[in-house]
Write an enzyme that holds these catalytic residues in place. Sequence first.
Site, PDB file in Angstrom:
ATOM      1  N   GLY A  49       0.865  -1.184   0.000  1.00 20.59           N
ATOM      2  CA  GLY A  49       0.000   0.000   0.000  1.00 20.59           C
ATOM      3  C   GLY A  49       0.898   1.230   0.000  1.00 20.59           C
ATOM      4  O   GLY A  49       1.924   1.252  -0.680  1.00 20.59           O
ATOM      5  N   GLU A  50       0.558   2.204   0.790  1.00 17.29           N
ATOM      6  CA  GLU A  50       1.352   3.423   0.917  1.00 17.29           C
ATOM      7  C   GLU A  50       1.804   3.530   2.370  1.00 17.29           C
ATOM      8  O   GLU A  50       0.997   3.784   3.263  1.00 17.29           O
ATOM      9  CB  GLU A  50       0.503   4.633   0.494  1.00 17.29           C
ATOM     10  CG  GLU A  50       1.133   5.972   0.739  1.00 17.29           C
ATOM     11  CD  GLU A  50       2.582   6.060   0.280  1.00 17.29           C
ATOM     12  OE1 GLU A  50       3.460   6.312   1.127  1.00 17.29           O
ATOM     13  OE2 GLU A  50       2.835   5.866  -0.931  1.00 17.29           O
ATOM     14  N   SER A  51       3.101   3.328   2.599  1.00 19.05           N
ATOM     15  CA  SER A  51       3.595   3.190   3.967  1.00 19.05           C
ATOM     16  C   SER A  51       3.353   4.437   4.814  1.00 19.05           C
ATOM     17  O   SER A  51       3.072   4.325   6.016  1.00 19.05           O
ATOM     18  CB  SER A  51       5.080   2.829   3.964  1.00 19.05           C
ATOM     19  OG  SER A  51       5.861   3.819   3.306  1.00 19.05           O
ATOM     20  N   CYS A  81       6.004  -5.416   0.556  1.00 22.52           N
ATOM     21  CA  CYS A  81       6.208  -4.103  -0.042  1.00 22.52           C
ATOM     22  C   CYS A  81       6.125  -3.002   1.029  1.00 22.52           C
ATOM     23  O   CYS A  81       7.043  -2.872   1.831  1.00 22.52           O
ATOM     24  CB  CYS A  81       5.240  -3.881  -1.203  1.00 22.52           C
ATOM     25  SG  CYS A  81       5.737  -2.523  -2.303  1.00 22.52           S
ATOM     26  N   ILE A 138       6.076  -3.361  -7.348  1.00 22.10           N
ATOM     27  CA  ILE A 138       5.342  -2.127  -7.643  1.00 22.10           C
ATOM     28  C   ILE A 138       5.854  -1.032  -6.708  1.00 22.10           C
ATOM     29  O   ILE A 138       5.622  -1.086  -5.500  1.00 22.10           O
ATOM     30  CB  ILE A 138       3.821  -2.324  -7.448  1.00 22.10           C
ATOM     31  CG1 ILE A 138       3.310  -3.487  -8.310  1.00 22.10           C
ATOM     32  CG2 ILE A 138       3.075  -1.029  -7.770  1.00 22.10           C
ATOM     33  CD1 ILE A 138       1.890  -3.916  -7.990  1.00 22.10           C
ATOM     34  N   ARG A 139       6.586  -0.067  -7.254  1.00 19.19           N
ATOM     35  CA  ARG A 139       7.212   0.984  -6.419  1.00 19.19           C
ATOM     36  C   ARG A 139       7.868   0.362  -5.195  1.00 19.19           C
ATOM     37  O   ARG A 139       7.679   0.802  -4.057  1.00 19.19           O
ATOM     38  CB  ARG A 139       6.173   2.028  -5.993  1.00 19.19           C
ATOM     39  CG  ARG A 139       5.718   2.936  -7.110  1.00 19.19           C
ATOM     40  CD  ARG A 139       4.705   3.953  -6.617  1.00 19.19           C
ATOM     41  NE  ARG A 139       5.255   4.816  -5.579  1.00 19.19           N
ATOM     42  CZ  ARG A 139       4.532   5.421  -4.650  1.00 19.19           C
ATOM     43  NH1 ARG A 139       3.231   5.244  -4.589  1.00 19.19           N
ATOM     44  NH2 ARG A 139       5.099   6.203  -3.757  1.00 19.19           N
ATOM     45  N   HIS A 179       5.041  -8.575  -4.198  1.00 19.35           N
ATOM     46  CA  HIS A 179       3.650  -8.859  -3.850  1.00 19.35           C
ATOM     47  C   HIS A 179       3.303 -10.328  -4.127  1.00 19.35           C
ATOM     48  O   HIS A 179       2.779 -10.642  -5.194  1.00 19.35           O
ATOM     49  CB  HIS A 179       2.718  -7.959  -4.669  1.00 19.35           C
ATOM     50  CG  HIS A 179       2.792  -6.514  -4.301  1.00 19.35           C
ATOM     51  ND1 HIS A 179       1.923  -5.925  -3.407  1.00 19.35           N
ATOM     52  CD2 HIS A 179       3.645  -5.529  -4.693  1.00 19.35           C
ATOM     53  CE1 HIS A 179       2.225  -4.645  -3.272  1.00 19.35           C
ATOM     54  NE2 HIS A 179       3.264  -4.376  -4.040  1.00 19.35           N
ATOM     55  N   GLU A 181       0.915 -11.946  -3.024  1.00 18.49           N
ATOM     56  CA  GLU A 181      -0.534 -12.160  -2.980  1.00 18.49           C
ATOM     57  C   GLU A 181      -1.177 -12.051  -4.359  1.00 18.49           C
ATOM     58  O   GLU A 181      -2.364 -12.344  -4.514  1.00 18.49           O
ATOM     59  CB  GLU A 181      -1.188 -11.171  -2.003  1.00 18.49           C
ATOM     60  CG  GLU A 181      -1.248  -9.733  -2.462  1.00 18.49           C
ATOM     61  CD  GLU A 181       0.061  -8.959  -2.273  1.00 18.49           C
ATOM     62  OE1 GLU A 181       0.054  -7.737  -2.528  1.00 18.49           O
ATOM     63  OE2 GLU A 181       1.084  -9.567  -1.907  1.00 18.49           O
TER      64      GLU A 181
END
Length: 199
Positions: A49-51, A81, A138-139, A179, A181
Amino acid sequence: MPSPSIGVFALQGDVREHLRVLNDLGVDAVRVRRPEELARCDALVLPGGESTTMYKLARTFELFEPLVDRIRSGMPTFGTCAGMIMMADRLEDAAEGQETLGGLDITVRRNAFGRQVDSFEGELDFDGLGDPVHAVFIRAPWVEDLGEGVEPLATIPAGEAAGRIVAVRQGSLMATSFHPEVGGDDRIHRYFVDLVKQS
């Protein structure tokens, strides 16, 4: 032995995907948004997600300190991530004021592979798994530095980032830059579930 209850931090990130994989493995997988939900869990997944958003929401929902306490007390935890960033004791390129839950004696570089447009996929050898895993980045972060007692589980095999560590384990804590998942391969989640059962 009864199936362990594994929570998925559900305030932000790719929660459904982790819940689906864990449920398919026969695990009692639950969303965690509140301290009382965390208290009922044997283990936890911190999703991608966005940490920076994740730690702020954890503070807002009074979940930050309970998470820190449970991780420090030995609750098996798996971060993917942004979850890896959340579990790191030290960050490179952190946002101003960014906090982490800690627990993993590692230094992690945020967005190490570049921006969203630099996202990529590839095959990785993962310690303990026979065939390579298909990894989606992803990023993504990578691990800059390992403390004592932290075991690397996977590295980038080739290219400019060759040798960069992208999966680690320290006791009952583990994290991946990628990721697992997504893509239909449940072996890394199975690895974690086995870790939980052994704890």
